[in-house]
Design an enzyme around this catalytic site. Structure first.
Site, PDB file in Angstrom:
ATOM      1  N   PRO A 120      -7.132   7.440  -4.402  1.00 11.33           N
ATOM      2  CA  PRO A 120      -8.558   7.083  -4.477  1.00 11.33           C
ATOM      3  C   PRO A 120      -9.086   6.668  -3.102  1.00 11.33           C
ATOM      4  CG  PRO A 120      -7.203   5.331  -5.379  1.00 11.33           C
ATOM      5  CD  PRO A 120      -6.263   6.432  -5.041  1.00 11.33           C
ATOM      6  N   ASN A 123      -3.282   8.922   4.990  1.00  8.45           N
ATOM      7  CA  ASN A 123      -2.175   8.020   5.313  1.00  8.45           C
ATOM      8  C   ASN A 123      -1.986   7.751   6.806  1.00  8.45           C
ATOM      9  OD1 ASN A 123      -1.311   7.505   2.670  1.00  8.45           O
ATOM     10  ND2 ASN A 123      -0.122   9.401   2.604  1.00  8.45           N
ATOM     11  N   GLU A 170       3.236  13.997   3.393  1.00  6.15           N
ATOM     12  CA  GLU A 170       2.210  13.058   2.919  1.00  6.15           C
ATOM     13  C   GLU A 170       1.829  12.021   3.976  1.00  6.15           C
ATOM     14  OE1 GLU A 170       3.397  11.156  -0.752  1.00  6.15           O
ATOM     15  OE2 GLU A 170       4.259  13.031  -1.492  1.00  6.15           O
ATOM     16  N   ARG A 176       0.830  -1.206   0.000  1.00  7.55           N
ATOM     17  CA  ARG A 176       0.000   0.000   0.000  1.00  7.55           C
ATOM     18  C   ARG A 176       0.867   1.259   0.000  1.00  7.55           C
ATOM     19  NH1 ARG A 176      -2.906   2.676   4.626  1.00  7.55           N
ATOM     20  NH2 ARG A 176      -4.570   3.931   3.702  1.00  7.55           N
ATOM     21  N   HIS A 231       0.707   4.321  -2.584  1.00  2.00           N
ATOM     22  CA  HIS A 231       0.476   5.701  -2.154  1.00  2.00           C
ATOM     23  C   HIS A 231       1.637   6.607  -2.541  1.00  2.00           C
ATOM     24  CE1 HIS A 231      -3.036   5.344   0.888  1.00  2.00           C
ATOM     25  NE2 HIS A 231      -3.118   4.384  -0.034  1.00  2.00           N
ATOM     26  N   HIS A 262      -6.016  -5.727  -1.899  1.00  2.00           N
ATOM     27  CA  HIS A 262      -6.860  -5.780  -0.705  1.00  2.00           C
ATOM     28  C   HIS A 262      -7.085  -7.209  -0.217  1.00  2.00           C
ATOM     29  CE1 HIS A 262      -8.799  -1.564  -1.494  1.00  2.00           C
ATOM     30  NE2 HIS A 262      -7.532  -1.506  -1.133  1.00  2.00           N
ATOM     31  N   THR A 263      -6.443  -8.166  -0.864  1.00  2.00           N
ATOM     32  CA  THR A 263      -6.558  -9.548  -0.414  1.00  2.00           C
ATOM     33  C   THR A 263      -5.802  -9.779   0.893  1.00  2.00           C
ATOM     34  OG1 THR A 263      -6.306 -11.865  -1.086  1.00  2.00           O
ATOM     35  CG2 THR A 263      -4.540 -10.378  -1.705  1.00  2.00           C
TER      36      THR A 263
END
Length: 329
Positions: free
Chosen positions: A165, A96, A90, A64, A68, A195-196
């Site tokens: 997103p 985040n 960020e 992730r 990002h 996302h698994t």
């Protein structure tokens, strides 16, 4: 008939175009550190393997984090920079913080690399390698990562909202956001499969449980038994910001296609997951990925390589940070 002079001009033009295309693609190269720091990738993998052994959830965090990083200013390590007294970075934006994790793994890998070959390997490349290793070490596949990225010197929390997103995006919004980064709709569906693995904070989806679209009721597309389970884990009156649930309840630490099978069973956790069934093209991709674990893994690897080339800094641009958290003085 084409004259010899015109033929020569055509040949020269052709090779200029070929060489230009090659130069664009060769900014990043597989084996970039082969001569300058031969053990670079194995050192990063060792740090990632150690971290996953301690906490398997860190793998999702590193994948992730790379995503990002690439979606804000390109894949140049800006997500790794700490905030200062005069700038909110960020990593401290609401998108985040506090959910993004794995920074200590990058720090560990960087320290090991600086001891081995000082000032050679960029933080942006370390993150790209770490994301690859995280996928592979959780049941995905290994793949070559073109390297040669350099590190950026700007990190602004204000830029995350318009580039990342959010979990409540619909399929049209997701498609546009990924298109803005040069990624196709198919690649969007493929990369959503990240996302698994990993967990999500309750605040990212509780609107689907208690107040979907301002209706004070549940999202009708959410499986009722799954929703009941989520409500137990994420009570409406809870004030605990750290409550989390697995993204994939069956195999939350394994990179597999259960994410897509969950969507087909109306058990996608985010709106941005379940929305993939609302469009014929993305629904076909979900079904295709659910049927073929090996096919999805190959597509995921290819999409990660492509994503890893978004707006990279190469050559003399940017820098090679000595510490991934701060720019060089």
């Amino acid at each position: 008939m084409v004259s010899s002079r015109k033929l020569t001009q055509l040949c020269v033009t052709f090779w200029v175009v070929v060489l230009f295309c090659q130069s664009v693609q060769s900014h990043l190269q597989v084996g970039f550190y082969r001569n300058s720091c031969g053990r670079a990738e194995s050192i990063v993998r060792r740090a990632v393997r150690h971290a996953i052994h301690q906490d398997r959830g860190v793998a999702a965090g590193l994948i992730r984090m790379h995503f990002h990083d690439c979606f804000v200013r390109g894949c140049e390590g800006s997500v790794l920079l700490d905030s200062t007294s005069s700038n909110k970075a960020e990593k401290d934006s609401p998108e985040n913080f506090p959910s993004l994790r794995g920074f200590e793994v990058i720090d560990d890998a960087k320290a090991r690399l600086e001891a081995e070959c000082q000032g050679v390997v960029s933080c942006a490349d370390i993150l790209a390698f770490a994301a690859r290793d995280s996928f592979d070490l959780t049941g995905g596949i290994d793949y070559d990562v073109p390297a040669g990225r350099r590190d950026g010197i700007v990190s602004l929390a204000s830029e995350t909202f318009s580039n990342l997103p959010p979990p409540n995006f619909n399929v049209g919004q997701l498609t546009q956001r990924f298109s803005d980064k040069g990624l196709t709709q198919e690649e969007m569906v493929t990369l959503s499969g990240a996302h698994t693995i990993g967990d999500s904070q309750c605040k990212s989806f509780t609107d689907r449980l208690y107040n979907f679209s301002g209706t004070n009721s549940q999202d009708p597309s959410l499986d009722s038994k799954y929703a009941a389970s989520l409500r137990k884990s994420c009570p409406q009156d809870s004030t605990d910001p750290n409550l989390e649930v697995p993204m994939d309840t069956r195999t939350p630490t394994i990179s597999d296609v259960n994410y897509y099978k969950d969507i087909l069973a109306n058990r996608g956790l985010f709106t941005s997951d379940q929305t993939l069934l609302t469009n014929p093209a993305t629904a076909r991709e979900v079904k295709s990925n659910a049927r073929s674990s090996s096919g999805w893994k190959r597509k995921f690897a290819a999409a990660m390589v492509k994503m890893g080339q978004i707006e990279v800094l190469t050559g003399n641009t940017g820098e090679i940070r000595a510490n991934c958290r701060v720019i060089n003085s």
